[in-house]
Motif scaffolding. Structure first.
Motif, PDB file in Angstrom:
ATOM      1  N   SER A  48       4.155   9.977  -9.357  1.00 42.19           N
ATOM      2  CA  SER A  48       3.382   9.303  -8.310  1.00 42.19           C
ATOM      3  C   SER A  48       3.836   7.860  -8.140  1.00 42.19           C
ATOM      4  O   SER A  48       3.904   7.086  -9.100  1.00 42.19           O
ATOM      5  CB  SER A  48       1.895   9.339  -8.646  1.00 42.19           C
ATOM      6  OG  SER A  48       1.150   8.628  -7.674  1.00 42.19           O
ATOM      7  N   VAL A  53      -2.195   8.047  -7.609  1.00 43.08           N
ATOM      8  CA  VAL A  53      -2.649   8.503  -6.291  1.00 43.08           C
ATOM      9  C   VAL A  53      -2.340   9.979  -6.093  1.00 43.08           C
ATOM     10  O   VAL A  53      -3.131  10.726  -5.523  1.00 43.08           O
ATOM     11  CB  VAL A  53      -1.999   7.650  -5.184  1.00 43.08           C
ATOM     12  CG1 VAL A  53      -2.285   8.228  -3.805  1.00 43.08           C
ATOM     13  CG2 VAL A  53      -2.489   6.205  -5.264  1.00 43.08           C
ATOM     14  N   GLU A  54      -1.172  10.416  -6.584  1.00 42.90           N
ATOM     15  CA  GLU A  54      -0.761  11.810  -6.452  1.00 42.90           C
ATOM     16  C   GLU A  54      -0.904  12.520  -7.799  1.00 42.90           C
ATOM     17  O   GLU A  54      -0.783  11.888  -8.853  1.00 42.90           O
ATOM     18  CB  GLU A  54       0.685  11.882  -5.959  1.00 42.90           C
ATOM     19  CG  GLU A  54       0.886  11.219  -4.597  1.00 42.90           C
ATOM     20  CD  GLU A  54       2.357  11.045  -4.248  1.00 42.90           C
ATOM     21  OE1 GLU A  54       3.211  11.376  -5.097  1.00 42.90           O
ATOM     22  OE2 GLU A  54       2.639  10.582  -3.141  1.00 42.90           O
ATOM     23  N   GLU A  68       0.827  -1.200   0.000  1.00 44.17           N
ATOM     24  CA  GLU A  68       0.000   0.000   0.000  1.00 44.17           C
ATOM     25  C   GLU A  68       0.866   1.257   0.000  1.00 44.17           C
ATOM     26  O   GLU A  68       1.712   1.448   0.864  1.00 44.17           O
ATOM     27  CB  GLU A  68      -0.906  -0.001   1.227  1.00 44.17           C
ATOM     28  CG  GLU A  68      -1.836   1.200   1.278  1.00 44.17           C
ATOM     29  CD  GLU A  68      -2.727   1.165   2.495  1.00 44.17           C
ATOM     30  OE1 GLU A  68      -3.497   2.131   2.661  1.00 44.17           O
ATOM     31  OE2 GLU A  68      -2.634   0.208   3.270  1.00 44.17           O
ATOM     32  N   LYS A 101      -4.025   3.725  -8.096  1.00 46.48           N
ATOM     33  CA  LYS A 101      -5.274   3.094  -7.726  1.00 46.48           C
ATOM     34  C   LYS A 101      -5.836   2.400  -8.964  1.00 46.48           C
ATOM     35  O   LYS A 101      -5.912   3.001 -10.041  1.00 46.48           O
ATOM     36  CB  LYS A 101      -6.275   4.126  -7.208  1.00 46.48           C
ATOM     37  CG  LYS A 101      -7.636   3.525  -6.886  1.00 46.48           C
ATOM     38  CD  LYS A 101      -8.636   4.596  -6.449  1.00 46.48           C
ATOM     39  CE  LYS A 101     -10.003   3.984  -6.216  1.00 46.48           C
ATOM     40  NZ  LYS A 101     -11.010   5.001  -5.824  1.00 46.48           N
ATOM     41  N   PHE A 115      -5.152  -0.237  -4.021  1.00 42.38           N
ATOM     42  CA  PHE A 115      -3.956   0.589  -4.127  1.00 42.38           C
ATOM     43  C   PHE A 115      -2.756  -0.328  -4.237  1.00 42.38           C
ATOM     44  O   PHE A 115      -2.702  -1.375  -3.586  1.00 42.38           O
ATOM     45  CB  PHE A 115      -3.796   1.477  -2.885  1.00 42.38           C
ATOM     46  CG  PHE A 115      -4.790   2.590  -2.793  1.00 42.38           C
ATOM     47  CD1 PHE A 115      -4.857   3.568  -3.777  1.00 42.38           C
ATOM     48  CD2 PHE A 115      -5.661   2.667  -1.714  1.00 42.38           C
ATOM     49  CE1 PHE A 115      -5.772   4.600  -3.690  1.00 42.38           C
ATOM     50  CE2 PHE A 115      -6.576   3.696  -1.618  1.00 42.38           C
ATOM     51  CZ  PHE A 115      -6.634   4.658  -2.609  1.00 42.38           C
ATOM     52  N   ALA A 117      -8.462   9.083   1.951  1.00 44.62           N
ATOM     53  CA  ALA A 117      -8.553   8.168   0.813  1.00 44.62           C
ATOM     54  C   ALA A 117      -8.641   6.718   1.245  1.00 44.62           C
ATOM     55  O   ALA A 117      -8.925   5.849   0.453  1.00 44.62           O
ATOM     56  CB  ALA A 117      -7.335   8.359  -0.104  1.00 44.62           C
ATOM     57  N   LYS A 118      -8.379   6.460   2.523  1.00 41.29           N
ATOM     58  CA  LYS A 118      -8.378   5.090   3.001  1.00 41.29           C
ATOM     59  C   LYS A 118      -9.757   4.571   3.369  1.00 41.29           C
ATOM     60  O   LYS A 118      -9.929   3.398   3.626  1.00 41.29           O
ATOM     61  CB  LYS A 118      -7.455   4.960   4.218  1.00 41.29           C
ATOM     62  CG  LYS A 118      -5.988   5.146   3.888  1.00 41.29           C
ATOM     63  CD  LYS A 118      -5.134   4.801   5.095  1.00 41.29           C
ATOM     64  CE  LYS A 118      -3.657   4.905   4.750  1.00 41.29           C
ATOM     65  NZ  LYS A 118      -2.820   4.491   5.883  1.00 41.29           N
ATOM     66  N   VAL A 160      -0.939   7.323   1.328  1.00 45.53           N
ATOM     67  CA  VAL A 160      -2.002   8.171   0.812  1.00 45.53           C
ATOM     68  C   VAL A 160      -2.592   8.951   1.970  1.00 45.53           C
ATOM     69  O   VAL A 160      -2.377   8.638   3.131  1.00 45.53           O
ATOM     70  CB  VAL A 160      -3.115   7.334   0.131  1.00 45.53           C
ATOM     71  CG1 VAL A 160      -2.576   6.654  -1.087  1.00 45.53           C
ATOM     72  CG2 VAL A 160      -3.679   6.298   1.104  1.00 45.53           C
TER      73      VAL A 160
END
Length: 286
Positions: free
Chosen positions: A262, A256-257, A173, A266, A217, A180-181, A176
């Motif tokens: 990044s 994710v970013e 993982e 996802k 993720f 977002a979790k 993040v």
């Protein structure tokens, strides 16, 4: 007379992919299809195909039961039968060999893998292929003899018995933001391994789950999954006990970013299985 090929699989996505590939191989091929073994049996009686490609795990009548009927009760017991399976462990495949399959192919698979398997069976029937549809003879390996110690072993796919045996997935993982979790779908407490054709298995952290799709993720791999790629998802509970192996496709891929560097991505996969037993097993963990 055109060659007739039966494609039996409860996943429309998989059937369509197979049919597209077969049309590139054989001139004027007549493609027969069925969403389960019971319907396939009816069509086989009526049409008597030259070759059968069948999923092993189907509702109504499984691929194994279909094969048993074909070999023991059908009017064409010697019809070549290629097993399609999302399980690649030796015991599972050996049981299929003993049941009378002519060959097998493990999901997820590439069009090239499918072409090699089908071309070998069609050649035995003296059925000619389109130009370019005949794979290189150097890569035509008898996968059944490999499993029975009858040939030199090529670089093989890793067998999937329990992909959750190591603790490595916990580190998959990416970092993040806490918001977002939070799961948007079912509250799935477990782990997942994503398998793609021709790529190493990807260990994932599950964050969204339902009976239709899974959001995960993962640390950005060297080969990023592509939208509409065929996939197989191995799901395990928090005790690392395998829940189900589900056929799927890549629905979306997102960084994710908000930048090209990044590290995390996802991925949303949508399930294509219509197997009630698999969905029931998953529903118990949502």
């Amino acid at each position: 007379m055109p060659v007739k090929i039966m494609v039996a699989d409860d996943a429309t996505f998989v059937r369509d992919m197979i049919k597209r590939t077969l049309r590139t191989m054989v001139q004027g091929v007549e493609l027969l299809e069925a969403p389960d073994g019971a319907r396939a049996r009816v069509i086989i009686k009526q049409k008597q195909p030259d070759l059968i490609l069948s999923d092993w795990e189907m509702p109504e009548l499984s691929g194994e039961e279909l094969l048993q009927w074909l070999r023991e009760e059908s009017p064409t017991p010697k019809t070549p039968f290629i097993m399609i399976t999302s399980r690649g462990d030796r015991e599972h495949v050996m049981a299929a060999v003993q049941a009378g399959v002519n060959d097998y192919i493990s999901k997820p698979f590439t069009p090239e893998e499918l072409i090699r398997k089908v071309a070998k069976q069609l050649k035995k029937l003296n059925i000619s292929l389109k130009p370019g549809g005949d794979p290189d003879k150097k890569v035509q390996q008898d996968s059944l003899s490999l499993l029975t110690n009858g040939a030199t072993k090529p670089k093989a796919k890793p067998a999937v018995v329990n992909p959750f045996a190591s603790p490595q997935a916990a580190s998959a993982e990416p970092k993040v933001k806490p918001a977002a979790k939070k799961a948007k779908g079912g509250n799935f407490e477990g782990r997942a391994v994503l398998r793609l054709a021709g790529k190493a298995p990807l260990e994932c952290a599950v964050r969204e789950a339902s009976l239709q799709a899974l959001g995960v993720f993962l640390v950005r791999p060297d080969q990023i999954p592509c939208v509409f790629d065929q996939a197989v998802v191995d799901l395990a509970d928090k005790n690392e006990q395998l829940i189900a192996t589900i056929n799927a496709y890549i629905h979306s891929v997102q960084a994710v970013e908000p930048n090209a560097a990044s590290r995390g991505i996802k991925v949303v996969v949508r399930f294509v299985d219509n197997d009630p037993a698999k969905m029931e097993a998953l529903s118990l963990h949502l």
